[in-house]
Design a protein around this motif. Structure first.
Motif, mmCIF file in Angstrom:
data_model
loop_
_atom_site.group_PDB
_atom_site.id
_atom_site.type_symbol
_atom_site.label_atom_id
_atom_site.label_comp_id
_atom_site.label_asym_id
_atom_site.label_seq_id
_atom_site.Cartn_x
_atom_site.Cartn_y
_atom_site.Cartn_z
ATOM 1 N N LEU A 321 8.964 -46.429 68.103
ATOM 2 C CA LEU A 321 10.216 -45.972 67.513
ATOM 3 C C LEU A 321 10.156 -44.458 67.350
ATOM 4 C CD1 LEU A 321 12.962 -46.653 66.121
ATOM 5 C CD2 LEU A 321 11.695 -46.770 63.956
ATOM 6 N N LEU A 322 11.076 -43.759 68.002
ATOM 7 C CA LEU A 322 11.179 -42.308 67.850
ATOM 8 C C LEU A 322 12.123 -42.014 66.697
ATOM 9 C CD1 LEU A 322 10.647 -39.402 68.877
ATOM 10 C CD2 LEU A 322 12.598 -39.701 70.412
ATOM 11 N N VAL A 323 11.651 -41.231 65.730
ATOM 12 C CA VAL A 323 12.443 -40.918 64.541
ATOM 13 C C VAL A 323 12.697 -39.416 64.489
ATOM 14 C CG1 VAL A 323 12.605 -41.081 62.027
ATOM 15 C CG2 VAL A 323 11.377 -42.852 63.321
ATOM 16 N N ALA A 324 13.962 -39.015 64.613
ATOM 17 C CA ALA A 324 14.352 -37.620 64.386
ATOM 18 C C ALA A 324 14.807 -37.538 62.948
ATOM 19 C CB ALA A 324 15.473 -37.211 65.333
ATOM 20 N N LYS A 325 14.095 -36.798 62.128
ATOM 21 C CA LYS A 325 14.280 -37.015 60.698
ATOM 22 C C LYS A 325 14.158 -35.746 59.859
ATOM 23 C CE LYS A 325 9.710 -36.635 59.464
ATOM 24 N NZ LYS A 325 9.178 -35.834 58.339
ATOM 25 N N ASP A 326 14.685 -35.860 58.627
ATOM 26 C CA ASP A 326 14.406 -34.888 57.581
ATOM 27 C C ASP A 326 13.505 -35.556 56.548
ATOM 28 O OD1 ASP A 326 16.079 -36.410 55.882
ATOM 29 O OD2 ASP A 326 17.825 -35.160 56.301
ATOM 30 N N SER A 327 13.371 -34.953 55.380
ATOM 31 C CA SER A 327 12.369 -35.420 54.414
ATOM 32 C C SER A 327 12.662 -36.807 53.854
ATOM 33 C CB SER A 327 12.255 -34.411 53.262
ATOM 34 O OG SER A 327 13.497 -34.267 52.579
ATOM 35 N N PHE A 328 13.914 -37.286 53.934
ATOM 36 C CA PHE A 328 14.210 -38.626 53.427
ATOM 37 C C PHE A 328 13.398 -39.690 54.162
ATOM 38 C CE2 PHE A 328 17.481 -36.854 50.942
ATOM 39 C CZ PHE A 328 18.023 -37.826 50.132
ATOM 40 N N ALA A 329 13.013 -39.424 55.404
ATOM 41 C CA ALA A 329 12.276 -40.419 56.184
ATOM 42 C C ALA A 329 10.814 -40.523 55.785
ATOM 43 C CB ALA A 329 12.375 -40.093 57.669
ATOM 44 N N ASN A 330 10.310 -39.558 55.010
ATOM 45 C CA ASN A 330 8.877 -39.554 54.712
ATOM 46 C C ASN A 330 8.420 -40.812 53.986
ATOM 47 O OD1 ASN A 330 8.932 -37.059 55.888
ATOM 48 N ND2 ASN A 330 8.645 -35.898 54.004
ATOM 49 N N CYS A 331 9.246 -41.336 53.086
ATOM 50 C CA CYS A 331 8.851 -42.562 52.392
ATOM 51 C C CYS A 331 9.426 -43.801 53.065
ATOM 52 C CB CYS A 331 9.248 -42.508 50.920
ATOM 53 S SG CYS A 331 11.003 -42.380 50.596
ATOM 54 N N LEU A 332 10.223 -43.622 54.117
ATOM 55 C CA LEU A 332 10.751 -44.739 54.895
ATOM 56 C C LEU A 332 9.789 -45.140 56.016
ATOM 57 C CD1 LEU A 332 13.024 -46.673 55.878
ATOM 58 C CD2 LEU A 332 14.047 -44.691 57.045
ATOM 59 N N ILE A 333 9.140 -44.168 56.615
ATOM 60 C CA ILE A 333 8.272 -44.416 57.768
ATOM 61 C C ILE A 333 7.147 -45.412 57.462
ATOM 62 C CG2 ILE A 333 6.553 -43.306 59.269
ATOM 63 C CD1 ILE A 333 8.476 -40.927 59.470
ATOM 64 N N PRO A 334 6.496 -45.356 56.278
ATOM 65 C CA PRO A 334 5.459 -46.365 56.018
ATOM 66 C C PRO A 334 5.964 -47.807 56.114
ATOM 67 C CG PRO A 334 5.247 -44.564 54.468
ATOM 68 C CD PRO A 334 6.519 -44.328 55.221
ATOM 69 N N PHE A 335 7.236 -48.047 55.836
ATOM 70 C CA PHE A 335 7.801 -49.385 56.007
ATOM 71 C C PHE A 335 8.012 -49.695 57.493
ATOM 72 C CE2 PHE A 335 9.361 -48.317 51.669
ATOM 73 C CZ PHE A 335 8.779 -49.367 50.985
ATOM 74 N N LEU A 336 8.619 -48.760 58.221
ATOM 75 C CA LEU A 336 8.905 -48.983 59.643
ATOM 76 C C LEU A 336 7.629 -49.129 60.457
ATOM 77 C CD1 LEU A 336 11.771 -46.361 60.040
ATOM 78 C CD2 LEU A 336 12.021 -48.845 59.910
ATOM 79 N N ALA A 337 6.544 -48.483 60.010
ATOM 80 C CA ALA A 337 5.281 -48.527 60.747
ATOM 81 C C ALA A 337 4.621 -49.903 60.688
ATOM 82 C CB ALA A 337 4.318 -47.479 60.196
ATOM 83 N N ARG A 338 5.112 -50.800 59.863
ATOM 84 C CA ARG A 338 4.565 -52.163 59.850
ATOM 85 C C ARG A 338 4.998 -52.926 61.105
ATOM 86 N NH1 ARG A 338 1.057 -51.086 55.705
ATOM 87 N NH2 ARG A 338 2.198 -49.932 54.093
ATOM 88 N N GLU A 339 6.079 -52.459 61.749
ATOM 89 C CA GLU A 339 6.604 -53.121 62.930
ATOM 90 C C GLU A 339 6.439 -52.288 64.195
ATOM 91 O OE1 GLU A 339 8.412 -55.973 65.332
ATOM 92 O OE2 GLU A 339 7.752 -56.144 63.252
ATOM 93 N N TYR A 340 6.567 -50.968 64.062
ATOM 94 C CA TYR A 340 6.577 -50.074 65.223
ATOM 95 C C TYR A 340 5.451 -49.049 65.138
ATOM 96 C CZ TYR A 340 11.463 -51.486 66.176
ATOM 97 O OH TYR A 340 12.622 -52.183 66.470
ATOM 98 N N ASP A 341 4.991 -48.585 66.306
ATOM 99 C CA ASP A 341 4.322 -47.296 66.368
ATOM 100 C C ASP A 341 5.425 -46.252 66.212
ATOM 101 O OD1 ASP A 341 1.821 -48.372 66.757
ATOM 102 O OD2 ASP A 341 1.812 -48.081 68.925
ATOM 103 N N VAL A 342 5.197 -45.281 65.358
ATOM 104 C CA VAL A 342 6.246 -44.325 65.018
ATOM 105 C C VAL A 342 5.869 -42.930 65.507
ATOM 106 C CG1 VAL A 342 7.512 -43.201 63.146
ATOM 107 C CG2 VAL A 342 6.992 -45.645 62.995
ATOM 108 N N VAL A 343 6.812 -42.290 66.169
ATOM 109 C CA VAL A 343 6.713 -40.873 66.501
ATOM 110 C C VAL A 343 7.866 -40.181 65.778
ATOM 111 C CG1 VAL A 343 6.795 -39.120 68.299
ATOM 112 C CG2 VAL A 343 5.674 -41.316 68.745
#
Length: 384
Positions: A321-343
């Motif tokens: 999952l490619l995430v183009a993000k600002d700081s709001f994603a910083n605490c969201l990514i640990p959840f998404l990383a349970r399903e996806y490899d995150v860039v």
């Protein structure tokens, strides 16, 4: 008797001025204000260029204002005085004991023009950015989801006797322009509903959503990507609460009394199975705990914002999952990383999202730009 009182007043005034002047000369300069969460001005450089241009005088005014003795006490006193006069705001921050919210922002109009400290937005600028994103969404070639986390003032509207002059225009435009072309997910309605129900989805003293708020956003993203069956239940996480803190909104408002925040770390037993790099440097897990002893405690999530953050689970081949993000994603990514490899790439510095998607072999894209950034920068319109 009258003359004696007048003399005492003059003497007292002179003593105060002399004491403050002496303290200004003797006390060392402070580099940082924890209360305001910002660097303080240092003594400016004096030379012919800065003197004749007027820059030296301007910088000296900032220096005197920032290094004034007892500055913190006077700043708090002003905030208290604003409340005492029943104004309900200070420095563009609205006040209630249980919630603070920024109402004034710097509104971006074009690369050449913006308006500072206003509660209005430039609808044409917002529309142009969203239309550009819609064109990207149509050409992306892989699933795309767009989140625009709302501002606190939008979510907590009911906590203040303040009519937002542009209402929900920003989010109405996003829904109209992006829903069918860039997978826009309406989170304003979601977070308003949760907030009204008393759930702790946005910080009281900071502009970010809480970890619980990020969890709800994770559920929305997973559903939009067709992964609803893989959403982890709240009960699966062990929640660790940190000490109370005050965030950036409280630092700007400088009110003497308000309800502080508690930051939560949501953990799973497999937290140690992930390889996490921030700008090429390894991180010791999803949480950089040393930030909890600093003023910017939100940076505990993934060590704050970096230009490139990658998360992979060791020993597994997973979708990216490619995430183009600002700081709001910083605490969201640990959840998404349970399903996806995150860039994750910084939305403010990325030059070509399509090129990044090809480089990293992305299977889907998440674009996350909060409402404040949409108003104050033109960065969303630069995505290509």
């Amino acid at each position: 008797m009258k003359k004696r009182a007048e003399r005492l007043t003059v003497i007292l005034f002179c003593v105060i001025i002399a004491s403050l002047s002496l303290a200004f000369l003797l006390l060392p300069d402070r580099e940082f204000s924890p209360q305001e969460n910002r660097a303080l001005a240092s003594f400016p450089e004096l030379n012919a260029e800065t003197f004749f241009s007027g820059d030296f005088g301007k910088e000296m005014n900032l220096y005197f204002a920032d290094q004034f003795p007892l500055r913190t006490a006077f700043v708090k006193l002003k905030g208290g005085a604003e409340l005492g006069m029943l104004r309900g705001e200070n420095n563009g921050v609205l006040y209630s004991y249980d919630q603070l919210a920024v109402k004034n922002f710097n509104a971006y109009k074009s690369i050449l023009e913006s308006t500072e400290d206003t509660d209005r937005i430039y609808a044409a600028s917002i529309r142009a950015q969203l239309e550009s994103l819609a064109r990207f969404g149509e050409s992306a070639g892989i699933p795309i989801v767009t989140l625009i986390p709302p501002r606190t003032i939008d979510v907590a509207d009911s906590s203040f006797s303040y009519d937002r002059p542009d209402g929900d225009l920003l989010y109405d435009l996003a829904s109209a322009l992006l829903k069918d072309k860039a997978g826009y997910v309406d989170t304003l309605s979601l977070f308003r509903e949760k907030y009204e129900a008393g759930e702790y989805v946005y910080y009281r003293t900071d502009h970010h959503w809480t970890t619980l708020g990020a969890y709800y956003a994770y559920c929305e993203v997973m559903d939009a990507l067709g992964k609803a069956d893989d959403i982890l239940p709240r009960e699966a996480f062990e929640v660790e609460q940190t000490e109370s803190f005050s965030g950036t909104t409280a630092a700007r408002g400088n009110f003497p009394f308000y309800r502080k925040d508690v930051l939560e770390l949501w953990r799973l037993p497999d937290d140690g199975e992930y390889e996490i790099l921030a700008d090429g440097e390894p991180l010791d897990g999803f949480y950089a705990l040393h930030h909890l002893s600093e003023s910017d405690k939100y940076a505990v999530f993934l060590d704050g914002t970096h230009n490139l953050t990658t998360v992979k689970k060791r020993g597994e081949e997973r979708e990216t999952l490619l995430v183009a993000k600002d700081s709001f994603a910083n605490c969201l990514i640990p959840f998404l990383a349970r399903e996806y490899d995150v860039v994750a790439v910084n939305i403010h510095t990325i030059t070509s999202l399509s090129a990044a998607a090809e480089t990293y072999g992305a299977d889907a894209i998440l674009i996350l730009c909060n409402g404040e950034n949409l108003i104050t920068t033109g960065d969303l319109g630069k995505i290509k």
